[in-house]
Write a protein that holds these residues in place. Structure first.
Motif, PDB file in Angstrom:
ATOM      1  N   GLU A   1     -51.074  55.200  31.344  1.00 14.86           N
ATOM      2  CA  GLU A   1     -51.403  53.932  31.993  1.00 14.86           C
ATOM      3  C   GLU A   1     -50.572  52.802  31.381  1.00 14.86           C
ATOM      4  O   GLU A   1     -50.380  52.763  30.166  1.00 14.86           O
ATOM      5  CB  GLU A   1     -52.900  53.659  31.831  1.00 14.86           C
ATOM      6  CG  GLU A   1     -53.725  54.685  32.600  1.00 14.86           C
ATOM      7  CD  GLU A   1     -55.144  54.786  32.087  1.00 14.86           C
ATOM      8  OE1 GLU A   1     -55.982  54.044  32.590  1.00 14.86           O
ATOM      9  OE2 GLU A   1     -55.385  55.587  31.183  1.00 14.86           O
ATOM     10  N   GLY A   2     -50.102  51.897  32.256  1.00 16.63           N
ATOM     11  CA  GLY A   2     -49.061  50.981  31.794  1.00 16.63           C
ATOM     12  C   GLY A   2     -49.448  49.542  31.551  1.00 16.63           C
ATOM     13  O   GLY A   2     -48.643  48.770  31.020  1.00 16.63           O
ATOM     14  N   GLU A   3     -50.681  49.147  31.925  1.00 20.81           N
ATOM     15  CA  GLU A   3     -50.996  47.717  31.912  1.00 20.81           C
ATOM     16  C   GLU A   3     -50.784  47.083  30.534  1.00 20.81           C
ATOM     17  O   GLU A   3     -49.988  46.151  30.387  1.00 20.81           O
ATOM     18  CB  GLU A   3     -52.447  47.477  32.377  1.00 20.81           C
ATOM     19  CG  GLU A   3     -52.674  47.706  33.858  1.00 20.81           C
ATOM     20  CD  GLU A   3     -53.149  49.112  34.183  1.00 20.81           C
ATOM     21  OE1 GLU A   3     -52.853  50.025  33.384  1.00 20.81           O
ATOM     22  OE2 GLU A   3     -53.796  49.309  35.220  1.00 20.81           O
ATOM     23  N   HIS A   4     -51.530  47.579  29.529  1.00 22.48           N
ATOM     24  CA  HIS A   4     -51.397  46.960  28.206  1.00 22.48           C
ATOM     25  C   HIS A   4     -50.146  47.442  27.485  1.00 22.48           C
ATOM     26  O   HIS A   4     -49.581  46.708  26.671  1.00 22.48           O
ATOM     27  CB  HIS A   4     -52.670  47.181  27.386  1.00 22.48           C
ATOM     28  CG  HIS A   4     -53.756  46.228  27.776  1.00 22.48           C
ATOM     29  ND1 HIS A   4     -54.613  46.477  28.818  1.00 22.48           N
ATOM     30  CD2 HIS A   4     -54.056  44.986  27.308  1.00 22.48           C
ATOM     31  CE1 HIS A   4     -55.421  45.435  28.974  1.00 22.48           C
ATOM     32  NE2 HIS A   4     -55.112  44.518  28.064  1.00 22.48           N
ATOM     33  N   ALA A   5     -49.702  48.656  27.797  1.00 17.25           N
ATOM     34  CA  ALA A   5     -48.461  49.146  27.167  1.00 17.25           C
ATOM     35  C   ALA A   5     -47.303  48.213  27.527  1.00 17.25           C
ATOM     36  O   ALA A   5     -46.451  47.885  26.684  1.00 17.25           O
ATOM     37  CB  ALA A   5     -48.178  50.566  27.626  1.00 17.25           C
ATOM     38  N   LEU A   6     -47.274  47.745  28.771  1.00 17.90           N
ATOM     39  CA  LEU A   6     -46.207  46.826  29.176  1.00 17.90           C
ATOM     40  C   LEU A   6     -46.390  45.458  28.516  1.00 17.90           C
ATOM     41  O   LEU A   6     -45.430  44.841  28.037  1.00 17.90           O
ATOM     42  CB  LEU A   6     -46.176  46.698  30.708  1.00 17.90           C
ATOM     43  CG  LEU A   6     -45.144  45.740  31.287  1.00 17.90           C
ATOM     44  CD1 LEU A   6     -43.712  46.118  30.869  1.00 17.90           C
ATOM     45  CD2 LEU A   6     -45.224  45.700  32.820  1.00 17.90           C
TER      46      LEU A   6
ATOM     47  N   TRP B   1     -47.733  44.792  25.676  1.00 22.14           N
ATOM     48  CA  TRP B   1     -47.371  44.854  24.264  1.00 22.14           C
ATOM     49  C   TRP B   1     -45.864  45.078  24.084  1.00 22.14           C
ATOM     50  O   TRP B   1     -45.290  44.664  23.084  1.00 22.14           O
ATOM     51  CB  TRP B   1     -48.196  45.948  23.571  1.00 22.14           C
ATOM     52  CG  TRP B   1     -49.666  45.589  23.555  1.00 22.14           C
ATOM     53  CD1 TRP B   1     -50.188  44.335  23.449  1.00 22.14           C
ATOM     54  CD2 TRP B   1     -50.781  46.467  23.669  1.00 22.14           C
ATOM     55  NE1 TRP B   1     -51.563  44.370  23.481  1.00 22.14           N
ATOM     56  CE2 TRP B   1     -51.963  45.672  23.607  1.00 22.14           C
ATOM     57  CE3 TRP B   1     -50.923  47.843  23.815  1.00 22.14           C
ATOM     58  CZ2 TRP B   1     -53.240  46.213  23.690  1.00 22.14           C
ATOM     59  CZ3 TRP B   1     -52.205  48.383  23.879  1.00 22.14           C
ATOM     60  CH2 TRP B   1     -53.350  47.571  23.823  1.00 22.14           C
ATOM     61  N   LEU B   2     -45.246  45.689  25.088  1.00 21.31           N
ATOM     62  CA  LEU B   2     -43.779  45.817  25.039  1.00 21.31           C
ATOM     63  C   LEU B   2     -43.143  44.421  25.093  1.00 21.31           C
ATOM     64  O   LEU B   2     -42.199  44.114  24.346  1.00 21.31           O
ATOM     65  CB  LEU B   2     -43.289  46.682  26.207  1.00 21.31           C
ATOM     66  CG  LEU B   2     -41.770  46.746  26.426  1.00 21.31           C
ATOM     67  CD1 LEU B   2     -41.062  47.364  25.228  1.00 21.31           C
ATOM     68  CD2 LEU B   2     -41.441  47.557  27.677  1.00 21.31           C
ATOM     69  N   LEU B   3     -43.682  43.545  25.958  1.00 22.89           N
ATOM     70  CA  LEU B   3     -43.163  42.172  26.022  1.00 22.89           C
ATOM     71  C   LEU B   3     -43.333  41.490  24.665  1.00 22.89           C
ATOM     72  O   LEU B   3     -42.450  40.763  24.200  1.00 22.89           O
ATOM     73  CB  LEU B   3     -43.876  41.342  27.105  1.00 22.89           C
ATOM     74  CG  LEU B   3     -43.837  41.816  28.555  1.00 22.89           C
ATOM     75  CD1 LEU B   3     -44.266  40.697  29.495  1.00 22.89           C
ATOM     76  CD2 LEU B   3     -42.467  42.302  28.959  1.00 22.89           C
TER      77      LEU B   3
ATOM     78  N   GLY C   1     -40.646  39.852  19.260  1.00 22.47           N
ATOM     79  CA  GLY C   1     -40.798  40.024  17.813  1.00 22.47           C
ATOM     80  C   GLY C   1     -42.220  39.936  17.317  1.00 22.47           C
ATOM     81  O   GLY C   1     -42.455  39.854  16.108  1.00 22.47           O
ATOM     82  N   ASP C   2     -43.190  39.938  18.232  1.00 21.86           N
ATOM     83  CA  ASP C   2     -44.576  39.800  17.806  1.00 21.86           C
ATOM     84  C   ASP C   2     -45.264  41.132  17.510  1.00 21.86           C
ATOM     85  O   ASP C   2     -46.412  41.141  17.062  1.00 21.86           O
ATOM     86  CB  ASP C   2     -45.381  39.034  18.861  1.00 21.86           C
ATOM     87  CG  ASP C   2     -45.009  37.560  18.866  1.00 21.86           C
ATOM     88  OD1 ASP C   2     -44.318  37.133  17.927  1.00 21.86           O
ATOM     89  OD2 ASP C   2     -45.390  36.851  19.804  1.00 21.86           O
ATOM     90  N   ARG C   3     -44.605  42.224  17.810  1.00 18.93           N
ATOM     91  CA  ARG C   3     -45.131  43.550  17.456  1.00 18.93           C
ATOM     92  C   ARG C   3     -43.955  44.407  17.017  1.00 18.93           C
ATOM     93  O   ARG C   3     -42.818  44.158  17.427  1.00 18.93           O
ATOM     94  CB  ARG C   3     -45.807  44.230  18.661  1.00 18.93           C
ATOM     95  CG  ARG C   3     -47.142  43.642  19.036  1.00 18.93           C
ATOM     96  CD  ARG C   3     -47.753  44.383  20.214  1.00 18.93           C
ATOM     97  NE  ARG C   3     -48.943  43.665  20.686  1.00 18.93           N
ATOM     98  CZ  ARG C   3     -50.179  43.914  20.282  1.00 18.93           C
ATOM     99  NH1 ARG C   3     -50.404  44.882  19.410  1.00 18.93           N
ATOM    100  NH2 ARG C   3     -51.193  43.221  20.744  1.00 18.93           N
ATOM    101  N   THR C   4     -44.248  45.431  16.245  1.00 19.91           N
ATOM    102  CA  THR C   4     -43.172  46.357  15.875  1.00 19.91           C
ATOM    103  C   THR C   4     -43.062  47.421  16.961  1.00 19.91           C
ATOM    104  O   THR C   4     -44.055  47.805  17.584  1.00 19.91           O
ATOM    105  CB  THR C   4     -43.470  47.059  14.533  1.00 19.91           C
ATOM    106  OG1 THR C   4     -44.659  47.832  14.688  1.00 19.91           O
ATOM    107  CG2 THR C   4     -43.633  46.057  13.406  1.00 19.91           C
ATOM    108  N   TRP C   5     -41.848  47.896  17.200  1.00 17.08           N
ATOM    109  CA  TRP C   5     -41.621  48.912  18.232  1.00 17.08           C
ATOM    110  C   TRP C   5     -42.376  50.198  17.910  1.00 17.08           C
ATOM    111  O   TRP C   5     -42.898  50.853  18.796  1.00 17.08           O
ATOM    112  CB  TRP C   5     -40.113  49.190  18.365  1.00 17.08           C
ATOM    113  CG  TRP C   5     -39.464  48.090  19.151  1.00 17.08           C
ATOM    114  CD1 TRP C   5     -39.138  46.859  18.702  1.00 17.08           C
ATOM    115  CD2 TRP C   5     -39.148  48.117  20.539  1.00 17.08           C
ATOM    116  NE1 TRP C   5     -38.612  46.103  19.731  1.00 17.08           N
ATOM    117  CE2 TRP C   5     -38.606  46.864  20.864  1.00 17.08           C
ATOM    118  CE3 TRP C   5     -39.253  49.076  21.549  1.00 17.08           C
ATOM    119  CZ2 TRP C   5     -38.171  46.542  22.148  1.00 17.08           C
ATOM    120  CZ3 TRP C   5     -38.814  48.764  22.819  1.00 17.08           C
ATOM    121  CH2 TRP C   5     -38.291  47.500  23.106  1.00 17.08           C
ATOM    122  N   GLN C   6     -42.427  50.542  16.632  1.00 17.71           N
ATOM    123  CA  GLN C   6     -43.071  51.797  16.246  1.00 17.71           C
ATOM    124  C   GLN C   6     -44.572  51.773  16.526  1.00 17.71           C
ATOM    125  O   GLN C   6     -45.199  52.813  16.662  1.00 17.71           O
ATOM    126  CB  GLN C   6     -42.851  52.082  14.738  1.00 17.71           C
ATOM    127  CG  GLN C   6     -41.417  52.357  14.343  1.00 17.71           C
ATOM    128  CD  GLN C   6     -40.571  51.079  14.253  1.00 17.71           C
ATOM    129  OE1 GLN C   6     -41.100  49.974  14.300  1.00 17.71           O
ATOM    130  NE2 GLN C   6     -39.256  51.242  14.161  1.00 17.71           N
TER     131      GLN C   6
END
Ligand code: SF4
Length: 523
Positions: A272-277, A279-281, A286-291
């Motif tokens: 599911e993509g809603e929050h994954a997208l 958090w990707l933004l 720079g507000d979250r780490t990619w890992q």
């Protein structure tokens, strides 16, 4: 090994809070009768969190373009050019070129202006009450098919078709080197021209920071990947991400195809993509780490990295789908139809042939009936729509009863359809009467087989008497029953297949339409 995580919206806290502009694209090919729910669901979460979103249904825009004089004249010019080039070669044509020349000559014999005028009339029929007149609708659909054949000639040997969605560019959709070649193939890949004419100019105008392409089915893969690649080439600063059911299902293949992550898109969102997208933004500013991002695949140090965390949406906490910006009156139907999802996954989830569950990490979750009815009322009011497509994998019986009851009690006044299983708990005639009174007009049943041994093999567990009962009671209540079945399940005998056929014939008074398939193993 993936692990399931739940991330509260409050944590971790965003640092810069910088907001981005995202363009969401829904690529062809999909039935152009209603918007697909993925874009409005993603849009709602992003807008709720302050991000700007432009959502574009390129699928319906493409059919609008194809069935227009502007595009058909352009196609005509492309064909004349190709024919001239072949004629200039004289006698030295290959067999394939001889076939192409014949195909072009046949198509160019059509009067393009007449074809374009018919296409306009066919669109009008689809969008007006003439849609309900079978002869007119059949004429219109045949015009669409003629137009697609005409356009196909310009992309020889591609075969472009209008419903069923089975266009064939001569490349097998999937994640492979072959598909990468197709993305650059100017001869057959019509989506390159669709991208030039509908997508690139729009990206240039909107200048989004991120483009998200939602690929729900295999039939959208080539168009979707073509758009991604062309956007990445023209706008290297834009982060291009893909998501959707088929991306989730192909995650193992994708992980082995690093070139897709370097030349087609920058990241892929699974499940599911809603929050994954969202958090990707946040990672992009720079507000979250990619890992730390759940559901994500991306390229790191020349390799494809698959983050191990999986996030599943809390269905009750999701905002109302946001359709603002979609062309709700452009679809090829006479009335607005809105899709709505009360559940994620299938409550049954056991049928051995079914891979629908692969799009979800965690199985079934649903909203309470009160929430469903409240949201449907809100959507009806906001978008002035009274036709709803409940797009659930299979409507749970308890929800079916409760939603019907509430829709009646609250006099919501909609017409709706959904997919449903035959169930022992649905044998009371009152259930069907209430469903019909609440506006249920058509039900799609995955019957699969009428033989109980085969149904057991499938883990479908439906008794023939229950199937007959559900169909009879629904029909008596005035609901249109659409039954889907297939031949050739492993182990099925000829006699058992024949039993399904006979069942459909014996119950033809209660079965109003049928789709029969053959079993195909995809993996
Ligand atoms: S009921 Fe339908 S969606 Fe659910 S597992 Fe069976 S075939 Fe799949």
């Amino acid at each position: 090994m993936s692990s399931l995580i739940h991330i509260d919206n409050a944590a971790p806290k965003a640092k810069s809070g910088r907001k981005l502009k995202t363009m969401l694209l829904f690529p062809p090919e999909w039935v152009p009768t209603a918007p697909y729910l993925a874009l409005p669901s993603l849009t709602a979460v992003l807008r709720d969190n302050g991000h700007e979103v432009v959502q574009r249904d390129i699928n319906i825009e493409m059919y609008e373009l194809f069935f227009s004089d502007m595009f058909l004249i352009w196609v005509n010019a492309r064909m004349i050019q190709q024919l001239k080039a072949l004629e200039a070669k004289g006698a030295g044509l290959s067999d394939k070129e001889i076939d192409q020349k014949a195909c072009l000559e046949e198509a160019l014999a059509f009067d393009v202006m007449e074809l374009a005028a018919n296409a306009e009339e066919a669109k009008r029929i689809n969008r007006s009450d003439d849609f309900y007149e079978a002869d007119k609708l059949e004429w219109a659909l045949n015009v669409f098919r003629d137009v697609m054949r005409y356009i196909s000639a310009a992309y020889f040997p591609a075969s472009l078709v209008y419903y069923p969605m089975e266009s064939n560019l001569g490349y097998r959709p999937g994640v492979s080197k072959e598909v990468l070649e197709c993305l650059d193939d100017e001869q057959v890949n019509v989506y390159r021209d669709v991208c030039r004419q509908l997508v690139l100019s729009s990206v240039a105008k909107e200048r989004p920071d991120v483009v998200g392409v939602s690929i729900g089915t295999k039939m959208q893969m080539i168009a979707g990947f073509t758009f991604c690649k062309m956007i990445k080439e023209a706008f290297p600063d834009i982060h291009v991400t893909v998501g959707g059911n088929v991306i989730t299902r192909l995650q193992e293949d994708l992980a082995k195809q690093e070139p897709f992550f370097s030349s087609v898109f920058d990241s892929a969102i699974m499940y599911e993509g809603e929050h994954a997208l969202l958090w990707l933004l946040e990672a992009l500013v720079g507000d979250r780490t990619w890992q730390s991002l759940p559901n994500l695949m991306y390229r790191e140090h020349g390799h494809v990295r698959i983050n191990s965390e999986i996030y599943t949406e809390k269905t009750t906490a999701l905002p109302l789908p946001d359709f603002q910006g979609l062309p709700l009156d452009s679809y090829f139907v006479p009335t607005r139809i809105l899709p709505y999802l009360a559940t994620r996954g299938c409550y049954w989830g056991r049928c051995t042939f079914c891979d629908h569950g692969q799009g979800y990490f965690d199985q079934y979750r649903g909203k309470p009936a009160q929430d469903v009815v409240r949201e449907v009322k809100a959507l009806k009011d906001i978008y002035q729509a009274d036709h709803f497509l409940f797009a659930d994998e299979s409507y749970p019986p308890a929800l079916f009863k409760k939603v019907s009851q509430l829709l009646v009690e609250e006099q919501v006044g909609i017409k709706w359809t959904t997919l449903i299983r035959f169930e022992e708990t649905l044998q009371d005639p009152e259930t069907w009467r209430l469903a019909a009174e609440s506006g249920c007009k058509t039900l799609y049943y995955g019957m699969e087989s009428a033989n109980e041994r085969v149904l057991e093999l499938m883990d479908k567990h439906a008794r023939k008497s229950v199937i007959e009962n559900n169909l009879r009671e629904a029909a008596k209540a005035g609901i249109w029953n659409h039954v889907m079945a297939f031949y050739g399940f492993p182990g099925e005998t000829r006699e058992e297949a024949e039993e399904t056929r006979q069942f459909l014939l014996d119950n033809s008074t209660d079965i109003h339409s049928v789709e029969l398939f053959y079993f195909v193993a995809y993996r």
